[in-house]
Write an enzyme that holds these catalytic residues in place. Structure first.
Site, PDB file in Angstrom:
ATOM      1  N   ARG A 119       0.932  -1.197   0.093  1.00 51.81           N
ATOM      2  CA  ARG A 119       0.346  -0.238  -0.448  1.00 51.81           C
ATOM      3  C   ARG A 119       0.531   1.485   0.093  1.00 51.81           C
ATOM      4  O   ARG A 119       1.686   0.828   1.252  1.00 51.81           O
ATOM      5  CB  ARG A 119      -0.725  -0.060   0.787  1.00 51.81           C
ATOM      6  N   THR A 395      -9.772   0.420  -9.446  1.00 53.61           N
ATOM      7  CA  THR A 395      -8.971  -0.555  -9.443  1.00 53.61           C
ATOM      8  C   THR A 395      -9.336  -1.928 -10.123  1.00 53.61           C
ATOM      9  O   THR A 395      -9.253  -1.765 -10.847  1.00 53.61           O
ATOM     10  CB  THR A 395      -9.504  -1.176  -8.088  1.00 53.61           C
ATOM     11  N   THR A 413      -3.899  -0.690  -7.102  1.00 54.35           N
ATOM     12  CA  THR A 413      -4.314  -0.126  -8.164  1.00 54.35           C
ATOM     13  C   THR A 413      -3.550   1.760  -7.562  1.00 54.35           C
ATOM     14  O   THR A 413      -3.080   1.878  -7.190  1.00 54.35           O
ATOM     15  CB  THR A 413      -6.118   0.629  -6.781  1.00 54.35           C
ATOM     16  N   ASP A 437      -7.779   8.170  -0.090  1.00 49.24           N
ATOM     17  CA  ASP A 437      -8.222   7.210   0.662  1.00 49.24           C
ATOM     18  C   ASP A 437      -8.205   7.436   2.310  1.00 49.24           C
ATOM     19  O   ASP A 437      -8.739   5.926   3.209  1.00 49.24           O
ATOM     20  CB  ASP A 437      -8.067   5.416   0.064  1.00 49.24           C
ATOM     21  N   SER A 466      -7.920   0.672   3.607  1.00 45.77           N
ATOM     22  CA  SER A 466      -7.856   0.093   1.443  1.00 45.77           C
ATOM     23  C   SER A 466      -9.041  -0.200   1.900  1.00 45.77           C
ATOM     24  O   SER A 466      -9.670  -1.015   3.347  1.00 45.77           O
ATOM     25  CB  SER A 466      -7.187  -0.632   1.165  1.00 45.77           C
ATOM     26  N   SER A 467      -9.921  -0.837   0.914  1.00 46.16           N
ATOM     27  CA  SER A 467     -10.779  -1.693   0.849  1.00 46.16           C
ATOM     28  C   SER A 467     -10.487  -3.242  -0.211  1.00 46.16           C
ATOM     29  O   SER A 467     -11.416  -3.333   0.024  1.00 46.16           O
ATOM     30  CB  SER A 467     -12.211  -1.110   0.374  1.00 46.16           C
ATOM     31  N   GLY A 487     -13.025  -1.552  -6.696  1.00 46.39           N
ATOM     32  CA  GLY A 487     -14.853  -1.143  -6.790  1.00 46.39           C
ATOM     33  C   GLY A 487     -14.790  -0.134  -5.000  1.00 46.39           C
ATOM     34  O   GLY A 487     -15.465   0.133  -4.209  1.00 46.39           O
ATOM     35  N   GLY A 488     -13.719   0.111  -4.961  1.00 45.40           N
ATOM     36  CA  GLY A 488     -13.984   1.108  -3.606  1.00 45.40           C
ATOM     37  C   GLY A 488     -13.743   0.158  -2.249  1.00 45.40           C
ATOM     38  O   GLY A 488     -14.021  -0.726  -2.764  1.00 45.40           O
TER      39      GLY A 488
END
Ligand code: GLY
Length: 586
Positions: A119, A395, A413, A437, A466-467, A487-488
């Protein structure tokens, strides 16, 4: 043991160039026209593909093929995942990247598993009020579309770490296919051509991006070849110098210079200090299935397991797919998990995240006891009204399994489509806008989906929450599925429904992926449902329980692999929501 891959000139290793790529482009046009695609075309197919010895499913045929070629040559699933990810950085510029970040879950054939966290991080100068403008108000522009929106990229460090610890092939061989795709070009698909044409006006403000993605200011048409020489040069540095080819020397200098030009804060020091992390995956269980997913700084695995634990005490199969009663329990489990996400989830290097409690069966039982079977939000109201924010689908997720059963699930992403829109001049790659984010500002919560809770505020070197939910499912020690989605915030709910479709509804691989999905995120008080999730009349029954139902666009692009329980064959399923998704295997 290190496996020597054949040279890039060997036909088995060569990424798709004009001829094979053009065939793929024609297949895409046929698929878009609604013609069924046979699953037999090789080397990559847009339909469902069965294979015995290895499989890659990703968002672009050339990228799936780059990974499959590595598998055919004897590389393992980690090697193939690296080659696929780097190829996507060339062919799938909306989300494939070296200027962004993401997560990789690896499950070894003996059942052990690990997680690689690459990340992005906030630069050293970051602080919680950094998205506030000169007028003292929060600025969406600064947060999402500025040089301050760029996080320190993690992808190259993540791939290098995964390779160092778990790869088997030589690094240069994994980078070479992407160099070739960038230098010689690849065939532009109909979807990519439309996407680039649609961004043309926006990209005029970003000269290096405009130059890279249009030929003399004219959009590429489907079937034409897009070459990216600056990107090829950067990939060559990564091929020859490993992570230092990105985080030090020419590439790092070019990034830092662009930051200085645009008022960004990332310096060569930020880049040199960046490290990917290996972490313990989140592990949960659901009706005898083992769930392996991403720990913080993603909220994905924690929320996924929490929701599955809640649903485990509900007769989901008895309620039935697509019924208002099933939708109600799904939404209530989402409402709880997204509340806890907002309250507790963040980078574990900065916040104390109560993962053990959130993922425990006992906590889920407490939450389940508060759910009213016929009324929405009774024990956990959502007190912000409004439509759920549209989440970017940009993403990307891809799945890999090798001949030994090693499985790799990667979601990575740039955040929004094409990230910050900023291409690093002379280096040819897009930078992310992942700082978006982080929570906007302490205390700022509203109907746009902003949540001002404390743990996920921007701080020096913190990773933004993050998701992304790259996930692997196993049962009785055997691999069952490799799943994930873009998709967030919808990602977590998409993966949840993939698992429920697999376990409770026992759908076929195609149906598991194609089935319609819904999304609720606690705030605002609204559910977005793909048209066809249930008949509209049943939507009224759901509304009568107190749900705000919004019928919406497609949710998620889940490029997945399933293992046929009877034959052991690998079934690669590109999500039909994406006309570019492709499976390649052998
Ligand atoms: N930027 C999407 C995510 O990390 O969830």
């Amino acid at each position: 043991m290190r496996v020597k891959l054949p040279s890039p000139d060997d036909p088995g290793m060569r990424p798709l160039k004009a001829t094979a790529g053009a065939a793929i482009a024609l297949l895409a046009l046929a698929a878009c026209a609604g013609d069924p695609i046979d699953s037999s075309p090789t080397p990559a197919t847009r339909g469902v593909l069965q294979a015995e010895a290895g499989m890659v499913v990703s968002a672009y045929p050339d990228a799936s093929e780059a990974g499959a070629a590595v598998l055919r040559a004897g590389g393992n699933a980690v090697d193939a995942a690296i080659a696929t990810g780097l190829a996507l950085a060339v062919t799938h510029p909306t989300a494939g990247n070296i200027g962004g970040g993401g997560f990789m879950i690896i499950r070894f054939p003996d059942g052990r598993a690990t997680a690689i966290d690459f990340r992005e991080k906030a630069p050293l100068r970051a602080h919680p009020e950094m998205f506030v403008g000169e007028d003292g108000e929060y600025s969406y522009q600064i947060h999402h579309r500025s040089h301050l929106a760029v996080g320190v990229p993690g992808t190259v460090a993540g791939f290098a770490l995964a390779h160092e610890r778990y790869g088997s092939a030589d690094w240069p061989e994994l980078v070479e296919p992407s160099v070739t795709l960038a230098r010689d070009g690849f065939v532009v698909s109909e979807r990519l051509a439309a996407s680039l044409e649609g961004r043309m006006e926006a990209f005029r403000d970003y000269p290096a991006t405009f130059e890279q993605f249009y030929r003399d200011g004219v959009p590429y048409r489907p079937g034409e070849i897009l070459a990216q020489s600056d990107l090829a040069g950067t990939l060559e540095r990564i091929r020859d110098e490993g992570r230092d080819g990105f985080y030090r020397g020419a590439t790092a200098r070019l990034i830092a210079e662009e930051m200085e030009r645009g008022g960004g804060w990332i310096t060569e020091e930020d880049l040199a200090r960046y490290e990917a992390q290996e972490r313990e995956p989140i592990r949960g269980s659901y009706r005898g299935h083992e769930i392996i997913s991403m720990p913080p700084p993603s909220s994905g695995g924690t929320a996924l397991v929490q929701m599955l634990n809640i649903l485990e005490g509900v007769d989901v199969a008895g309620l039935g797919a697509g019924t208002p009663e099933y939708a109600h329990h799904l939404i209530e489990s989402m409402r709880h998990a997204f509340r806890d996400r907002a309250m507790h989830l963040a980078d574990p290097d900065f916040a104390d995240v109560p993962v053990a409690r959130l993922t425990s069966k006992e906590y889920a039982a407490e939450l389940r006891a508060g759910i009213d079977a016929t009324a929405a939000g009774v024990s956990n109201p959502s007190d912000v009204e409004g439509a759920p924010p549209a989440e970017s689908m940009e993403t990307t997720h891809y799945s890999v399994v090798d001949a030994d059963g090693m499985a790799v699930s990667v979601t990575y992403t740039l955040e929004g489509g094409y990230g910050s829109y900023i291409t690093v001049p002379g280096a040819g790659f897009l930078l992310n806008n992942e700082m978006g984010d982080f929570n906007a500002r302490p205390g700022l919560t509203d109907a746009r989906g902003l949540i001002g809770t404390e743990p996920n505020l921007a701080r020096p070197e913190q990773r933004m929450l993050s998701s992304m939910t790259p996930t692997i499912v196993a049962r009785d020690g055997e691999l069952v599925a490799v799943i994930g989605s873009p998709g967030g915030r919808t990602i977590i709910n998409t993966v949840l429904q993939l698992v429920v479709n697999l376990v409770d509804f026992r759908e076929s691989p195609e149906e598991i992926v194609a089935a319609k999905r819904l999304h609720h995120q606690w705030l605002p008080n609204a559910v977005r449902m793909e048209t066809g999730f249930m008949p509209e009349a049943d939507g009224e029954r759901l509304a009568a329980m107190g749900h705000e139902v919004n019928w919406g666009r497609g949710q998620g692009i889940a490029h997945c692999i399933f293992v046929d329980a009877e034959t052991g064959a690998l079934v690669g399923v590109p999500d039909p929501r994406d006309s570019d998704g492709a499976a390649a295997g052998h």
